[in-house]
Design an enzyme around this catalytic site. Structure first.
Site, PDB file in Angstrom:
ATOM      1  CB  CYS A 152      -0.917  -0.005   1.221  1.00  0.00           C
ATOM      2  SG  CYS A 152      -2.021   1.412   1.310  1.00  0.00           S
ATOM      3  CB  CYS A 164      -5.383   3.845  -4.693  1.00  0.00           C
ATOM      4  SG  CYS A 164      -4.446   2.310  -4.860  1.00  0.00           S
TER       5      CYS A 164
END
Length: 256
Positions: free
Chosen positions: A72, A196
């Protein structure tokens, strides 16, 4: 037992953060999902544990909201900010992720995350694809605000082309002045998120195929980021940096 947690967000991508250097929090995925639940828990796109590492500054253990794991980008930036808050680092970090070792710098209040070198994103008739620690399907569209990101993203994420593990899905609009607007359906969250990091990075590299050059500025629903890179003669990419803010929102306790 009550455990102290910290809530962080990086351009709207939000995370439950736990200092787990003493190993008091288990890696139980059902507990991760419970804490990330927006109705019955704290509410977050993911949960991050900061753990001890013998050689590096720390290890970041990242879970998506459903308990699955991947790299991530925004979570990594938040982990670096949290590590500084804990006094583990100052302005530079070397840390371990599920995708291996990463490094980051803190400059002028922004987290600069050094991403891995990448080959040119694979180009198909209707989209691009790049796995930069997390898999990303990238579609360029004329008006990203008109896209039903949740339903269209889910259709692609669960399509036969990406079975069995699925993919993240990014819809990208090229704007003026080397700027792109990105909306992402995230696998593991199973919904659109406000930002994101790995998706934004993948989208920026795909945009280079359309003539955009570093630095590329990114608009997401949760805020603005920047991606810097060097594009090599063979169209591969090196010296890739994902740059943006990461902020602590609040501190609390959760009964585990």
């Amino acid at each position: 037992m009550k455990i102290t947690f910290y809530k962080y967000q990086g351009t709207g991508n939000d995370f439950v953060m736990i200092d787990n250097r003493e190993g008091i929090f288990s890696h139980e995925t059902s507990l991760v999902s419970k804490m990330c639940d927006r109705k019955f828990g704290i509410g977050a796109d993911g949960l991050i544990l900061i753990e001890h590492h013998d050689k590096l500054d720390f290890e970041m253990v990242y879970f998506n909201a459903d308990g699955s794991q991947s790299l991530c980008g925004n979570g990594s930036r938040c982990a670096v900010s949290f590590a500084r808050y804990l006094g583990i680092i100052q302005d530079h970090a070397n840390f371990l992720t599920i995708d291996g070792e990463y490094e980051a710098d803190i400059k002028n209040g922004l987290i600069h995350l050094h991403m891995r070198d990448q080959q040119n994103p694979k180009k198909f008739d209707s989209h691009y694809f790049l796995n930069n620690g997390s898999p990303h399907h990238i579609e360029f569209v004329n008006d990203v605000d008109k896209k039903d990101v949740r339903n269209l993203g889910a259709t692609t994420r669960y399509s036969d082309a990406y079975k069995p593990n699925g993919t993240n899905v990014n819809f990208v609009q090229v704007k003026e002045d080397h700027t792109i607007y990105v909306r992402t359906y995230e696998r593991g969250v199973e919904d659109e998120t406000l930002s994101c990091g790995t998706g934004i990075t993948a989208s920026a590299l795909a945009a280079a195929d359309k003539g955009l050059r570093s630095p590329i500025f990114i608009e997401a629903k949760g805020g603005k980021l920047e991606v810097r890179f060097e594009q090599n003669v063979d169209k591969s990419f090196s010296n890739i940096w994902l740059i943006g803010p990461a902020e602590q929102v609040f501190v609390g306790q959760f009964d585990i």
